[in-house]
Enzyme design. Structure first.
Site, PDB file in Angstrom:
ATOM      1  N   GLY A  58       9.210 -54.665  46.367  1.00  0.00           N
ATOM      2  CA  GLY A  58       9.228 -55.336  47.667  1.00  0.00           C
ATOM      3  C   GLY A  58       8.525 -54.487  48.703  1.00  0.00           C
ATOM      4  O   GLY A  58       7.682 -53.647  48.364  1.00  0.00           O
ATOM      5  N   SER A  59       8.913 -54.684  49.948  1.00  0.00           N
ATOM      6  CA  SER A  59       8.220 -53.990  51.041  1.00  0.00           C
ATOM      7  C   SER A  59       8.592 -52.512  51.093  1.00  0.00           C
ATOM      8  O   SER A  59       9.681 -52.110  50.668  1.00  0.00           O
ATOM      9  CB  SER A  59       8.592 -54.655  52.371  1.00  0.00           C
ATOM     10  OG  SER A  59       9.984 -54.537  52.579  1.00  0.00           O
TER      11      SER A  59
ATOM     12  N   GLU B 139      -0.845 -54.762  55.322  1.00  0.00           N
ATOM     13  CA  GLU B 139      -0.995 -55.598  54.147  1.00  0.00           C
ATOM     14  C   GLU B 139      -1.085 -57.039  54.653  1.00  0.00           C
ATOM     15  O   GLU B 139      -0.177 -57.504  55.342  1.00  0.00           O
ATOM     16  CB  GLU B 139       0.265 -55.387  53.292  1.00  0.00           C
ATOM     17  CG  GLU B 139       0.160 -55.893  51.919  1.00  0.00           C
ATOM     18  CD  GLU B 139       1.335 -55.414  51.058  1.00  0.00           C
ATOM     19  OE1 GLU B 139       2.399 -55.065  51.597  1.00  0.00           O
ATOM     20  OE2 GLU B 139       1.190 -55.421  49.837  1.00  0.00           O
TER      21      GLU B 139
ATOM     22  N   TRP C  57       9.807 -62.432  46.072  1.00  0.00           N
ATOM     23  CA  TRP C  57       9.513 -63.847  45.826  1.00  0.00           C
ATOM     24  C   TRP C  57       8.079 -64.070  45.334  1.00  0.00           C
ATOM     25  O   TRP C  57       7.760 -65.161  44.885  1.00  0.00           O
ATOM     26  CB  TRP C  57       9.750 -64.671  47.103  1.00  0.00           C
ATOM     27  CG  TRP C  57       9.105 -64.070  48.327  1.00  0.00           C
ATOM     28  CD1 TRP C  57       9.731 -63.316  49.288  1.00  0.00           C
ATOM     29  CD2 TRP C  57       7.721 -64.125  48.707  1.00  0.00           C
ATOM     30  NE1 TRP C  57       8.820 -62.899  50.234  1.00  0.00           N
ATOM     31  CE2 TRP C  57       7.582 -63.387  49.904  1.00  0.00           C
ATOM     32  CE3 TRP C  57       6.579 -64.730  48.167  1.00  0.00           C
ATOM     33  CZ2 TRP C  57       6.353 -63.232  50.555  1.00  0.00           C
ATOM     34  CZ3 TRP C  57       5.357 -64.578  48.800  1.00  0.00           C
ATOM     35  CH2 TRP C  57       5.255 -63.832  49.983  1.00  0.00           C
ATOM     36  N   ASN C  58       7.182 -63.072  45.432  1.00  0.00           N
ATOM     37  CA  ASN C  58       5.771 -63.388  45.128  1.00  0.00           C
ATOM     38  C   ASN C  58       5.484 -63.533  43.628  1.00  0.00           C
ATOM     39  O   ASN C  58       4.576 -64.236  43.228  1.00  0.00           O
ATOM     40  CB  ASN C  58       4.804 -62.403  45.806  1.00  0.00           C
ATOM     41  CG  ASN C  58       5.031 -60.979  45.394  1.00  0.00           C
ATOM     42  OD1 ASN C  58       6.053 -60.651  44.776  1.00  0.00           O
ATOM     43  ND2 ASN C  58       4.106 -60.112  45.719  1.00  0.00           N
TER      44      ASN C  58
ATOM     45  N   LYS D 122      19.168 -58.974  41.664  1.00  0.00           N
ATOM     46  CA  LYS D 122      19.264 -59.759  42.887  1.00  0.00           C
ATOM     47  C   LYS D 122      17.870 -60.278  43.223  1.00  0.00           C
ATOM     48  O   LYS D 122      17.010 -59.535  43.668  1.00  0.00           O
ATOM     49  CB  LYS D 122      19.800 -58.943  44.063  1.00  0.00           C
ATOM     50  CG  LYS D 122      20.213 -59.870  45.212  1.00  0.00           C
ATOM     51  CD  LYS D 122      19.981 -59.304  46.592  1.00  0.00           C
ATOM     52  CE  LYS D 122      18.569 -59.321  47.067  1.00  0.00           C
ATOM     53  NZ  LYS D 122      17.997 -60.674  47.300  1.00  0.00           N
ATOM     54  N   PRO D 123      17.629 -61.555  42.948  1.00  0.00           N
ATOM     55  CA  PRO D 123      16.299 -62.094  43.249  1.00  0.00           C
ATOM     56  C   PRO D 123      16.158 -62.361  44.746  1.00  0.00           C
ATOM     57  O   PRO D 123      17.158 -62.392  45.471  1.00  0.00           O
ATOM     58  CB  PRO D 123      16.279 -63.409  42.468  1.00  0.00           C
ATOM     59  CG  PRO D 123      17.711 -63.827  42.385  1.00  0.00           C
ATOM     60  CD  PRO D 123      18.536 -62.567  42.393  1.00  0.00           C
ATOM     61  N   ALA D 124      14.937 -62.588  45.191  1.00  0.00           N
ATOM     62  CA  ALA D 124      14.707 -62.930  46.601  1.00  0.00           C
ATOM     63  C   ALA D 124      15.368 -64.272  46.908  1.00  0.00           C
ATOM     64  O   ALA D 124      15.406 -65.163  46.052  1.00  0.00           O
ATOM     65  CB  ALA D 124      13.212 -63.003  46.873  1.00  0.00           C
TER      66      ALA D 124
ATOM     67  N   CYS E 242       1.069 -57.466  46.103  1.00  0.00           N
ATOM     68  CA  CYS E 242       0.939 -56.098  46.620  1.00  0.00           C
ATOM     69  C   CYS E 242      -0.330 -55.424  46.119  1.00  0.00           C
ATOM     70  O   CYS E 242      -0.724 -54.391  46.638  1.00  0.00           O
ATOM     71  CB  CYS E 242       2.172 -55.285  46.247  1.00  0.00           C
ATOM     72  SG  CYS E 242       2.597 -55.464  44.527  1.00  0.00           S
TER      73      CYS E 242
ATOM     74  N   GLU F  96       6.061 -48.940  35.879  1.00  0.00           N
ATOM     75  CA  GLU F  96       6.537 -49.973  34.960  1.00  0.00           C
ATOM     76  C   GLU F  96       5.425 -50.213  33.952  1.00  0.00           C
ATOM     77  O   GLU F  96       4.280 -49.879  34.199  1.00  0.00           O
ATOM     78  CB  GLU F  96       6.835 -51.264  35.739  1.00  0.00           C
ATOM     79  CG  GLU F  96       8.005 -51.092  36.692  1.00  0.00           C
ATOM     80  CD  GLU F  96       8.264 -52.311  37.573  1.00  0.00           C
ATOM     81  OE1 GLU F  96       7.385 -53.178  37.678  1.00  0.00           O
ATOM     82  OE2 GLU F  96       9.350 -52.356  38.163  1.00  0.00           O
TER      83      GLU F  96
ATOM     84  N   GLU G 227       8.509 -50.166  43.533  1.00  0.00           N
ATOM     85  CA  GLU G 227       7.152 -50.736  43.599  1.00  0.00           C
ATOM     86  C   GLU G 227       7.019 -51.356  44.973  1.00  0.00           C
ATOM     87  O   GLU G 227       7.613 -52.402  45.240  1.00  0.00           O
ATOM     88  CB  GLU G 227       6.968 -51.830  42.542  1.00  0.00           C
ATOM     89  CG  GLU G 227       7.184 -51.405  41.119  1.00  0.00           C
ATOM     90  CD  GLU G 227       6.082 -50.502  40.607  1.00  0.00           C
ATOM     91  OE1 GLU G 227       5.063 -50.315  41.304  1.00  0.00           O
ATOM     92  OE2 GLU G 227       6.257 -49.976  39.501  1.00  0.00           O
ATOM     93  N   LEU G 228       6.238 -50.718  45.853  1.00  0.00           N
ATOM     94  CA  LEU G 228       6.256 -51.132  47.258  1.00  0.00           C
ATOM     95  C   LEU G 228       4.918 -51.727  47.697  1.00  0.00           C
ATOM     96  O   LEU G 228       4.136 -52.159  46.867  1.00  0.00           O
ATOM     97  CB  LEU G 228       6.667 -49.922  48.108  1.00  0.00           C
ATOM     98  CG  LEU G 228       7.963 -49.242  47.624  1.00  0.00           C
ATOM     99  CD1 LEU G 228       8.273 -48.002  48.436  1.00  0.00           C
ATOM    100  CD2 LEU G 228       9.138 -50.202  47.647  1.00  0.00           C
TER     101      LEU G 228
HETATM  102  P1  ADP Z   1       9.100 -59.350  51.317  1.00  0.00           P
HETATM  103  O1  ADP Z   1       8.581 -58.859  52.621  1.00  0.00           O
HETATM  104  O2  ADP Z   1       8.096 -59.525  50.268  1.00  0.00           O
HETATM  105  O3  ADP Z   1      10.069 -60.493  51.429  1.00  0.00           O
HETATM  106  P2  ADP Z   1      11.327 -57.567  51.042  1.00  0.00           P
HETATM  107  O4  ADP Z   1      11.193 -56.117  50.810  1.00  0.00           O
HETATM  108  O5  ADP Z   1      11.845 -58.038  52.349  1.00  0.00           O
HETATM  109  O6  ADP Z   1       9.896 -58.129  50.737  1.00  0.00           O
HETATM  110  O7  ADP Z   1      12.193 -58.245  49.904  1.00  0.00           O
HETATM  111  C1  ADP Z   1      12.156 -57.873  48.561  1.00  0.00           C
HETATM  112  C2  ADP Z   1      13.547 -58.009  47.996  1.00  0.00           C
HETATM  113  O8  ADP Z   1      14.404 -57.127  48.715  1.00  0.00           O
HETATM  114  C3  ADP Z   1      14.177 -59.386  48.122  1.00  0.00           C
HETATM  115  O9  ADP Z   1      15.002 -59.630  46.995  1.00  0.00           O
HETATM  116  C4  ADP Z   1      15.017 -59.256  49.363  1.00  0.00           C
HETATM  117  O10 ADP Z   1      16.087 -60.163  49.384  1.00  0.00           O
HETATM  118  C5  ADP Z   1      15.529 -57.840  49.188  1.00  0.00           C
HETATM  119  N1  ADP Z   1      16.011 -57.222  50.430  1.00  0.00           N
HETATM  120  C6  ADP Z   1      15.569 -57.402  51.689  1.00  0.00           C
HETATM  121  N2  ADP Z   1      16.304 -56.680  52.562  1.00  0.00           N
HETATM  122  C7  ADP Z   1      17.237 -56.017  51.832  1.00  0.00           C
HETATM  123  C8  ADP Z   1      18.304 -55.124  52.131  1.00  0.00           C
HETATM  124  N3  ADP Z   1      18.560 -54.752  53.374  1.00  0.00           N
HETATM  125  N4  ADP Z   1      19.068 -54.663  51.106  1.00  0.00           N
HETATM  126  C9  ADP Z   1      18.812 -55.039  49.838  1.00  0.00           C
HETATM  127  N5  ADP Z   1      17.837 -55.881  49.490  1.00  0.00           N
HETATM  128  C10 ADP Z   1      17.049 -56.365  50.461  1.00  0.00           C
END
Ligand code: ADP
Length: 490
Positions: free
Chosen positions: A236-237, A391, A159-160, A183-185, A292, A468, A258-259
């Site tokens: 994401g995370s 972080e 989402w950031n 699949k967006p956040a 990040c 990327e 990209e974590l």
């Molecule tokens: P943040 O902490 O920045 O929200 P996340 O890693 O939780 O980061 O989320 C990044 C993306 O990963 C989002 O699109 C979120 O919906 C997706 N996501 C979170 N959990 C899962 C999961 N178990 N399987 C697939 N996608 C996921």
């Protein structure tokens, strides 16, 4: 209800259903998207669940052969059209992004342009996918390599940067011939759906560009484990990245991750203190510190600690917090209340161990009626505190005094992360020794931001796998095939 639609010049960009196989799909249930600046509902969006994800993967797989066989010049034209449409609609896309994510409107529009830059670059690169001929040992035989698209790519985005993380990941995949399922956040699906509307207008064939919205835990496993998916691109995370990698491992699928990061921002005693202070403000408070690559640990050589603290205090106190749509606002709300609570805990934890708050240091949720946290400057935090180790993902800068180069390199590397780092110095020897000594994928020297369409973006260690941007992006999404021809020219 925040009235997003009425703010748009083109109301058809306000889409709330998933985009699968060229159709808008409602799904069996809906989820709310909220404006973090005032907690009001912006939209309800389709949750298409595992069934929708399967449908999208199937559609992408069905489109795979045609898309991969489409002339690269034609693919380049379609991707370029997508870029042009994004830029023509920059204002509306910025409004959508600012409302669902909370970054100030000017910054949101900046993200649209930044993200579009990758699309333009990818369109150009579509035409520059090259192989090589190789001298082989067998007389009369010939060897050569070809690069071909990997196949269907799942893109899971955060989402950031609701827009730029999609364009940066998806445009090179599309350009080299891979159909995608995004699949967006759940916090920010509207930017993704607006991009899908523009992709449809740009002329991507049915099934090449899909966006599935809904609960990650149902959609995720389909996107990582379906036989038809060749690769998973994720931003994401680190925790979720590891989970997706584990899921992808069963099918030996390619991953690009990209974590998280824990960026050091190093200021040496020969640096221009004013420029370093300006740079930190720019890097730290972008997206409210929720990136990040955000400077997380500010290492300052002892001789200039006092001067830099003073220069920063003055600046941090002036950072304007407020509604993303208000003129002159530099920091909007954090993504939700939980994020504010998390940042508050990191700060209070550090304070309980002796840290001093020089500016800010408090939640503004009650005062401002949204998910706000005050821009904050801290000194004296313990290097072992959660504030230093994790972080921060919030508008908090924490300064740590350091002695010399050796200590700086050791401390900078004392983290499992290795995404971005920043160094302020005017000494060329220091530039080389430190950039070569610290384990980070991207290092800005006297520069607080490092990303661009031309350059590699990615991290080391637990910050990810792959790059990327630039010429490297096309490599991520292509397979290198070797052909040995024998028995003809003997
Ligand atoms: P943040 O902490 O920045 O929200 P996340 O890693 O939780 O980061 O989320 C990044 C993306 O990963 C989002 O699109 C979120 O919906 C997706 N996501 C979170 N959990 C899962 C999961 N178990 N399987 C697939 N996608 C996921």
């Amino acid at each position: 209800m925040s009235d997003l639609r009425s703010r748009l010049k083109d109301q058809n960009l306000f889409r709330t259903d998933s985009f699968i196989n060229g159709e808008w799909v409602k799904g069996d249930s809906r989820f709310d998207v909220n404006n973090p600046a005032n907690r009001s509902k912006v939209a309800d969006v389709a949750d298409v669940g595992a069934a929708g994800a399967k449908q999208a993967v199937k559609a992408a797989a069905a489109a795979n052969l045609e898309w991969r066989r489409t002339s690269p010049f034609e693919r380049a034209r379609i991707v370029k059209r997508w870029h042009d449409l994004i830029m023509e609609n920059q204002d509306d896309l910025g409004v959508i992004l600012a409302m669902e994510m909370g970054k100030p409107l000017a910054e949101a529009k900046g993200e649209i342009a930044y993200g579009a830059g990758f699309v333009e670059w990818a369109a150009e690169e579509a035409k520059r996918v090259h192989g090589e001929t190789i001298a082989v040992p067998t007389p009369g035989a010939r060897g050569w390599t070809i690069r071909q698209p990997v196949g269907v790519v799942s893109c899971i985005t955060p989402w950031n940067f609701p827009s730029a993380m999609i364009t940066r990941k998806c445009s090179p995949a599309l350009a080299v011939g891979c159909p995608i399922v995004i699949k967006p956040a759940a916090e920010t699906p509207l930017s993704a759906l607006a991009l899908a509307e523009l992709a449809a207008r740009a002329g991507f064939p049915k099934g090449v560009f899909n966006v599935v919205t809904g609960e990650a835990k149902h959609i995720g496993p389909v996107l990582t484990q379906s036989d038809e998916v060749a690769m998973i691109g994720f931003t994401g995370s680190t925790q979720v990245g590891a989970l997706l990698m584990e899921q992808a491992a069963k099918g030996i699928k390619r991953v690009a991750l990209e974590l998280g990061g824990n960026a050091p921002f190093i200021v040496m005693d020969d640096a221009d203190v004013e420029k370093a202070a300006d740079g930190l403000i720019q890097g730290k408070f972008r997206a409210g510190g929720q990136t990040c690559v955000s400077p997380n640990r500010v290492f300052v050589q002892e001789a200039i600690m006092g001067d830099l603290t003073e220069a920063l205090a003055e600046r941090v106190k002036k950072v304007k917090v407020g509604d993303p749509f208000e003129e002159g606002v530099q920091v909007g709300p954090l993504i939700h209340d939980k994020a504010v609570e998390r940042v508050s805990e990191l700060v209070s934890g550090a304070v309980s161990k002796g840290a001093k708050i020089v500016a800010g240091g408090k939640s503004l949720m009650k005062e401002m009626g949204g998910s706000f946290y005050a821009p904050t400057l801290i000194t004296g935090a313990d290097m072992a505190s959660s504030l230093a180790v994790n972080e921060i993902f919030g508008p908090v800068a924490s300064l740590y005094p350091v002695k010399d180069e050796a200590e700086i390199i050791k401390l900078a590397n004392a983290t499992p992360y290795g995404l971005a780092a920043y160094l302020y110095t005017r000494d060329a020897g220091r530039v080389h020794r430190i950039t070569e000594g610290i384990d980070f994928g991207m290092i800005g020297v006297n520069a607080p931001m490092v990303g661009s369409p031309a350059t590699p973006f990615g991290g080391m260690k637990q910050s990810g796998i792959g790059r990327e941007g630039g010429k490297w992006a096309a490599e991520e999404f292509t397979e290198l095939k070797f052909v040995l021809l024998s028995g003809i020219d003997e």
